[in-house]
Design an enzyme around this catalytic site. Structure first.
Site, short mmCIF file in Angstrom:
data_model
loop_
_atom_site.label_atom_id
_atom_site.label_comp_id
_atom_site.label_asym_id
_atom_site.label_seq_id
_atom_site.Cartn_x
_atom_site.Cartn_y
_atom_site.Cartn_z
N ASP A 77 0.69 -1.09 -0.05
CA ASP A 77 -0.10 0.02 0.12
C ASP A 77 1.10 1.27 -0.12
O ASP A 77 2.04 1.05 0.20
CB ASP A 77 -1.02 0.00 1.18
CG ASP A 77 -2.12 0.82 0.97
OD1 ASP A 77 -1.97 1.76 0.01
OD2 ASP A 77 -3.02 0.96 1.65
C1 BGC Z 1 -4.90 3.42 0.33
C2 BGC Z 1 -4.98 2.32 -1.12
C3 BGC Z 1 -5.03 3.11 -2.22
C4 BGC Z 1 -3.64 3.83 -2.26
C5 BGC Z 1 -3.36 4.32 -3.45
C6 BGC Z 1 -3.61 4.02 -0.01
O1 BGC Z 1 -3.77 5.18 1.04
O2 BGC Z 1 -5.10 2.50 1.59
O3 BGC Z 1 -6.36 1.53 -0.75
O4 BGC Z 1 -5.18 2.21 -3.18
O5 BGC Z 1 -3.75 4.71 -1.32
O6 BGC Z 1 -4.17 5.59 -3.69
#
Ligand code: BGC
Length: 722
Positions: free
Chosen positions: A263
């Site tokens: 993530d």
């Molecule tokens: C989120 C993810 C997301 C990623 C990219 C993170 O903060 O937890 O679900 O895909 O950001 O935007």
């Protein structure tokens, strides 16, 4: 001639065994692609390989232009392709990035219709392709453990079996378009509070029975191309490079051959993360903005140094590059993709269909719904009735070409002479209390109307730049309580007093405390977040053009304290750990077993017609049990029923839940029509995970198979011995 049950099931068993079942093709490989991949790896310098395993902008990682390897471009999110943020997180506001805003995960799951999961995924895949993306950052399938999790709206359910069935269709839908899905957040990211570092402690049994099955189905049956690790830790190690989760279970037991990405910003070390199984480091160190230096990433210069010094073998890097290249080949990044389409009428029709089937009729006293043709005047009350939600909630924001609100939907369908009067009723603002003057106006509108519809519940924020305004159903936050915000309890109570024909439409990603007014209103509809066509679907349900057929995928407790994690005081944990001491007793598994009456049970949802269940019969053939049941539409309107099959173990050496969902089917029936349903329950449907033996165990003995219209509305039973 009536075919004997065992004979019929035997022939079905053969079909299921030799046709139709999906293969474990994470083990399959494409020899031609694998040979090209090895050739490319041989030709790459170490620097080029390292370039491929970390981000080089907000949503991309580096390619190797010299060898024709493109950048990998990702995009959120789970229910629509995110607006362009360029390479630097700044919203572009110039390109053609209006994508279809589909209902969010919880509303998709409320359809209990895996075919719609596929259609939904196909829209996403096609639009991602049109927008030049390679990976869609979805689906999100974390178990809904607490009603307060701010991201429940993106997730699907408290039940692992339902998730498993819905997620596979979604992934295949995306990936059949030649785009990768990214399954997130693996795993244990069941709260937003302290998500960055909280350490989750749970038993092996809870892990295997509750938290992993959805991910396992997505990997093995869905053949998902990429998995996103979560921010949190499990048993002391960050999930993204948790040796047990990633190396042993995901890549080992499940044979996952795709790519594990972090993530955004979830990697906090180099060696541990390289060896722990993470393949691609994504994110942007916000402290580096506006000029982030991606060479400082853990998987950039520090990784390069470690390989050069021999501390980490180059083979470890090769495996990561191999996995990235593998999904690139699989999604035609080296040849030409078929064209995608953006925000077409057909895509909007999918969004609408999912909303129609995912909206849930919770209460319908005196058949207040559908609204009678005699109704001449409607008071539509509540700020949620004309609020747009698409751009709120965090990373899952979407900028649709339009969003039909409930008010607009009713106005469009009923026409301008329909006598609709709108009153705002409450103000959406952090900590806003009941507003007597708004309530007065709402009461006046309700008094002068034949019926009153109050739109309330939770919200997504609208303005992404104001992070705080995104709260309630939003990334990075949990809800402060289960109580209705903005003084809505007072408003609904006052409106219901003014007009006995009051219907409440609730938006939001899950339960809300309705105890103040639940017995005072006739109708309650759970809208979830129904997407850009949500208002049209709601209006058609309210006015009787569409028969509702969604069912709850989570238990709605009467009060927060009834919910197991809260009852035990195991939420949100302390500053370091959260202990899942409720163990496998999550959602209805807890409410049923410990005899706690919910407000609305898992699997509950009403229809404008009625269904009659016949007698269940069962036979076991070659270890599989086949269950047969007739269901009849006994009402006057065509409609759909979701028949749920639960298993109850009569006696076990371990405490087991009162019942567990092991199969379901959504059937569409004309008035008077009868359909025969056959369900197959394999050994696993009767087994539990034994942490001592570290395997699934089927204990011989008596089991009850229950067919229900919800988890508490069991219509037919049969007992078997295994
Ligand atoms: C989120 C993810 C997301 C990623 C990219 C993170 O903060 O937890 O679900 O895909 O950001 O935007």
């Amino acid at each position: 001639m009536k075919i004997p049950l065992t004979k019929l099931f035997l022939s079905i068993a053969c079909v299921l065994l030799y046709g139709g079942t999906s293969s474990f093709s994470q083990e399959k490989s494409d020899p031609a692609a694998e040979a090209k991949i090895e050739d490319l790896i041989r030709k790459m310098t170490l620097e080029e390989k390292i370039g491929m395993i970390h981000a080089n902008s907000s949503f991309t990682s580096t390619g190797v232009p010299r060898l024709g390897v493109p950048e990998l471009t990702t995009s959120d999110g789970p229910h629509g392709v995110r607006p362009e943020h360029g390479r630097d997180w700044v919203l572009d506001n110039k390109g053609n990035d209006s994508s279809t805003y589909l209902p969010t995960g919880i509303t998709l799951a409320s359809t209990w219709n895996p075919e719609l999961g596929y259609a939904f995924g196909a829209v996403l895949g096609s639009e991602a392709k049109y927008r030049g993306k390679d990976v869609i950052l979805g689906p999100g399938i974390n178990i809904i453990r607490t009603p307060l999790n701010g991201r429940n709206f993106e997730y699907m359910s408290e039940d692992p079996y339902l998730i498993s069935k819905m997620v596979v269709g979604y992934i295949k839908g995306v990936q059949d378009q030649g785009i990768s899905a990214s399954l997130k957040h693996f795993m244990g990211n069941n709260q937003e509070i302290r998500r960055d570092g909280i350490n989750v402690e749970m038993s092996e049994r809870a892990l295997r029975e509750i938290y992993l099955p959805g991910f396992k189905a997505a990997v093995i049956e869905g053949e998902v191309n990429t998995v996103m690790g979560s921010y949190n830790k499990l048993r002391g190690e960050y999930c993204t490079y948790n040796d047990y989760l990633i190396n042993k279970i995901l890549k080992g037991e499940w044979g996952f051959r795709g790519l594990v990405m972090s993530d955004w910003g979830a990697i906090h070390s180099t060696k541990e993360a390289l060896l722990g199984g993470a393949d691609l480091e994504m994110g942007t160190d916000l402290s580096m903005l506006p000029n982030p230096d991606y060479n400082k990433f853990y998987f950039a210069d520090p990784a390069l140094k470690m390989v050069r010094s021999g501390e980490v073998s180059e083979k470890v890097i090769d495996d990561k590059v191999r996995r990235i290249l593998r999904i690139m080949f699989k999604t035609h990044m080296f040849d030409k993709r078929t064209p995608g389409e953006l925000a077409t009428k057909e895509h909007a029709a999918v969004a609408k269909k999912v909303a129609e089937e995912g909206i849930i009729l919770l209460q319908n006293k005196k058949n207040i719904l559908p609204v009678s043709k005699m109704v001449k005047t409607i008071a539509v009350i509540g700020a949620n009735a004309n609020r747009e939600n698409a751009m709120g909630g965090g990373s899952s924001q979407v900028r649709p070409p339009y969003e039909v609100t409930l008010l607009a939907g009713l106005q469009n369908l009923a026409g301008s002479d329909a006598g609709i009067r709108f009153e705002q009723g409450y103000t959406i603002a952090r900590n806003a209390k009941a507003d007597p003057s708004l309530i007065r106006k709402a009461v006046d509108a309700a008094k002068h109307a034949d019926i009153a519809i109050v739109a309330g519940g939770w919200i997504h924020g609208y303005d992404y730049s104001k992070w705080d305004d995104n709260a309630y159903d939003a990334e990075g936050f949990d809800k402060p309580s289960m109580e209705m915000p903005f003084g809505q309890d007072e408003l609904i109570t006052a409106v219901a007093r003014a007009n006995p024909n009051t219907i409440v439409v609730l938006y939001g990603g899950g339960p809300i405390d309705m105890s103040a007014w639940v017995n005072k209103v006739k109708g309650i509809i759970q809208a979830g977040y129904p997407g850009m066509e949500g208002g049209s679907a709601l209006a058609e349900i309210i006015l009787g053009k569409v028969n509702p057929s969604g069912k709850l995928t989570v238990t709605f407790p009467k009060k927060l304290q009834d919910s197991p994690a809260h009852k035990l005081g195991e939420y949100p944990g302390d500053s370091v750990n959260v202990h899942y001491n409720e163990d496998i007793f999550v959602g209805y598994r807890y409410f049923d077993t410990y005899k706690v009456k919910p407000q609305f049970a898992f699997g509950h949802g009403l229809s404008y017609t009625t269904f009659e269940y016949g007698k269940l019969s069962a036979a076991t053939v070659n270890g599989d049990t086949f269950v047969r049941l007739n269901v009849k539409n006994t009402g006057t309107m065509a409609g759909a029923e979701i028949v749920q099959i639960y298993v109850h173990d009569k006696k076990a050496s371990l405490k087991r839940p009162e019942k567990e969902l092991k199969s379901f089917s959504k059937i569409f029936l004309a008035p008077g029509e009868v359909k025969e349903l056959i369900f197959k329950l394999d050994k696993e449907a009767f087994s539990f995970f034994d942490s001592k033996q570290m395997e699934w165990v089927l204990e011989p003995g008596g089991f009850e198979i229950l067919a229900g219209s919800s988890s508490v509305d069991i219509r037919s039973k049969v007992e078997i011995r295994l």
